[in-house]
Write a protein that holds these residues in place. Structure first.
Motif, PDB file in Angstrom:
ATOM      1  N   ILE A 183      37.924  43.761  42.692  1.00 53.41           N
ATOM      2  CA  ILE A 183      37.749  43.006  41.448  1.00 53.41           C
ATOM      3  C   ILE A 183      36.285  42.988  41.030  1.00 53.41           C
ATOM      4  O   ILE A 183      35.950  43.174  39.847  1.00 53.41           O
ATOM      5  CB  ILE A 183      38.280  41.570  41.615  1.00 53.41           C
ATOM      6  N   GLY A 184      35.397  42.776  42.007  1.00 53.98           N
ATOM      7  CA  GLY A 184      33.972  42.763  41.701  1.00 53.98           C
ATOM      8  C   GLY A 184      33.492  44.099  41.160  1.00 53.98           C
ATOM      9  O   GLY A 184      32.716  44.154  40.196  1.00 53.98           O
ATOM     10  N   SER A 204      36.609  32.244  52.660  1.00 53.84           N
ATOM     11  CA  SER A 204      36.333  31.945  51.253  1.00 53.84           C
ATOM     12  C   SER A 204      34.935  32.394  50.840  1.00 53.84           C
ATOM     13  O   SER A 204      34.752  32.984  49.763  1.00 53.84           O
ATOM     14  CB  SER A 204      36.511  30.450  50.983  1.00 53.84           C
ATOM     15  N   GLY A 209      32.793  39.930  46.598  1.00 61.82           N
ATOM     16  CA  GLY A 209      33.168  40.174  45.211  1.00 61.82           C
ATOM     17  C   GLY A 209      31.945  40.297  44.318  1.00 61.82           C
ATOM     18  O   GLY A 209      31.867  41.207  43.474  1.00 61.82           O
ATOM     19  N   ALA A 223      34.758  36.325  50.854  1.00 56.85           N
ATOM     20  CA  ALA A 223      35.425  36.893  49.679  1.00 56.85           C
ATOM     21  C   ALA A 223      34.555  36.731  48.436  1.00 56.85           C
ATOM     22  O   ALA A 223      34.463  37.642  47.600  1.00 56.85           O
ATOM     23  CB  ALA A 223      36.773  36.217  49.479  1.00 56.85           C
ATOM     24  N   LEU A 224      33.894  35.589  48.333  1.00 54.15           N
ATOM     25  CA  LEU A 224      33.057  35.330  47.162  1.00 54.15           C
ATOM     26  C   LEU A 224      31.848  36.268  47.114  1.00 54.15           C
ATOM     27  O   LEU A 224      31.593  36.927  46.103  1.00 54.15           O
ATOM     28  CB  LEU A 224      32.596  33.868  47.188  1.00 54.15           C
ATOM     29  N   ALA A 278      41.849  39.936  51.767  1.00 58.52           N
ATOM     30  CA  ALA A 278      41.078  39.086  50.856  1.00 58.52           C
ATOM     31  C   ALA A 278      39.758  39.748  50.473  1.00 58.52           C
ATOM     32  O   ALA A 278      39.374  39.769  49.290  1.00 58.52           O
ATOM     33  CB  ALA A 278      40.826  37.728  51.504  1.00 58.52           C
ATOM     34  N   LEU A 279      39.060  40.304  51.451  1.00 55.86           N
ATOM     35  CA  LEU A 279      37.779  40.958  51.173  1.00 55.86           C
ATOM     36  C   LEU A 279      37.969  42.194  50.291  1.00 55.86           C
ATOM     37  O   LEU A 279      37.200  42.427  49.357  1.00 55.86           O
ATOM     38  CB  LEU A 279      37.101  41.355  52.481  1.00 55.86           C
ATOM     39  N   THR A 280      38.991  42.971  50.597  1.00 52.43           N
ATOM     40  CA  THR A 280      39.244  44.178  49.810  1.00 52.43           C
ATOM     41  C   THR A 280      39.581  43.836  48.368  1.00 52.43           C
ATOM     42  O   THR A 280      39.091  44.468  47.419  1.00 52.43           O
ATOM     43  CB  THR A 280      40.394  44.985  50.439  1.00 52.43           C
ATOM     44  N   ALA A 281      40.421  42.813  48.187  1.00 52.08           N
ATOM     45  CA  ALA A 281      40.822  42.423  46.832  1.00 52.08           C
ATOM     46  C   ALA A 281      39.622  41.964  46.011  1.00 52.08           C
ATOM     47  O   ALA A 281      39.450  42.383  44.852  1.00 52.08           O
ATOM     48  CB  ALA A 281      41.870  41.312  46.905  1.00 52.08           C
ATOM     49  N   THR A 282      38.780  41.109  46.591  1.00 53.69           N
ATOM     50  CA  THR A 282      37.628  40.616  45.829  1.00 53.69           C
ATOM     51  C   THR A 282      36.593  41.713  45.605  1.00 53.69           C
ATOM     52  O   THR A 282      35.932  41.733  44.561  1.00 53.69           O
ATOM     53  CB  THR A 282      36.966  39.424  46.540  1.00 53.69           C
ATOM     54  N   LEU A 283      36.468  42.635  46.556  1.00 58.99           N
ATOM     55  CA  LEU A 283      35.538  43.751  46.368  1.00 58.99           C
ATOM     56  C   LEU A 283      35.984  44.623  45.203  1.00 58.99           C
ATOM     57  O   LEU A 283      35.179  45.002  44.343  1.00 58.99           O
ATOM     58  CB  LEU A 283      35.454  44.580  47.649  1.00 58.99           C
TER      59      LEU A 283
END
Length: 237
Positions: free
Chosen positions: A228-229, A35, A42, A38-39, A221-226
């Motif tokens: 999006i960021g 968590s 992002g 990911a934060l 999770a890391l790829t998705a938040t990156l």
């Protein structure tokens, strides 16, 4: 009276209880790693400003640790309340119907493979020594001297989450700006591989499958938040 057996539940005591606590600690650390990583990834995808990344990471760490502690406190408090209710119920039944309870204890030991004569002798001897303890152990898997502690569970969960969250927070802040995200990816996925193998080992499951599942999930999770960021950073800019 006969109730559900819980020999494999955390309140069964002994080594199983310690393993369950350790497994819960590993899972809490996993939550902290994923968590928080990911934060911060992002946010790092949206901006290179260290104060913004630090603020997001610390907020995620503190909020996540408190959330984990509260959730565990409520869950374990409910379990403890249930255990107290079962103990009170068993104590009342022993007082009101001792003969029926002795017969019940005899039958439970007979079901575990003892002969009728031996089961009766064991039941009578245990009843004379500690009737309530004998019934709680054989019927419910409860040790009234070793009930779960909501505060201990809450504090342990918060500590485990915090330890896990510190890894991605340090990984994103300490390296040079250009290396922040790659270092965080590598550090987080390596940590997930270790915790995945440990949790699988504790649970007696195949370690490779559990490790791959955790690493792949963490990478997604890391790829998705990156992504999006980066998209949000571009939009804001």
């Amino acid at each position: 009276m006969v109730g559900p057996t819980h020999d494999n539940e955390p309140h069964a005591g002994g080594i199983n209880q310690r393993l369950n606590w350790l497994r819960a600690g590993v899972l809490g650390a996993n939550d902290g790693i994923v968590s928080t990583a990911a934060l911060v990834v992002g946010v790092a995808g949206a901006t290179t400003a260290t104060p913004a990344i630090l603020t997001a990471g610390v907020a995620g760490l503190v909020g996540g640790a408190i959330s984990m502690a509260l959730g565990e406190y409520v869950s374990v408090s409910s379990q403890r309340d249930s255990e107290h209710a079962l103990i009170a119920k068993e104590r009342r039944e022993l007082k009101e119907m001792p003969e029926e309870e002795l017969d019940e204890l005899t039958e439970l030991y007979r079901q575990r493979g003892l002969s009728e004569h031996t089961a009766r002798a064991v039941a009578e001897e245990l009843t004379a020594h500690d009737a309530l303890g004998a019934h709680l152990q054989i019927e419910l898997g409860i040790d009234q001297e070793d009930l779960v502690s909501p505060w201990q569970a809450a504090i342990s969960s918060a500590i485990a989450f915090t330890i896990g969250a510190l890894l991605p927070l340090l990984a994103i802040l300490l390296p040079p700006e250009a290396a922040r995200i790659p270092v965080t990816f590598v550090s987080v996925l390596a940590a997930l591989a270790v915790t995945g193998a440990v949790s699988a080992r504790l649970g007696g499951a195949p370690w490779l499958r559990a490790t791959l599942r955790l690493v792949i999930g963490g990478a997604l999770a890391l790829t998705a938040t990156l992504v999006i960021g980066m998209l949000m950073g571009t939009t804001v800019a």
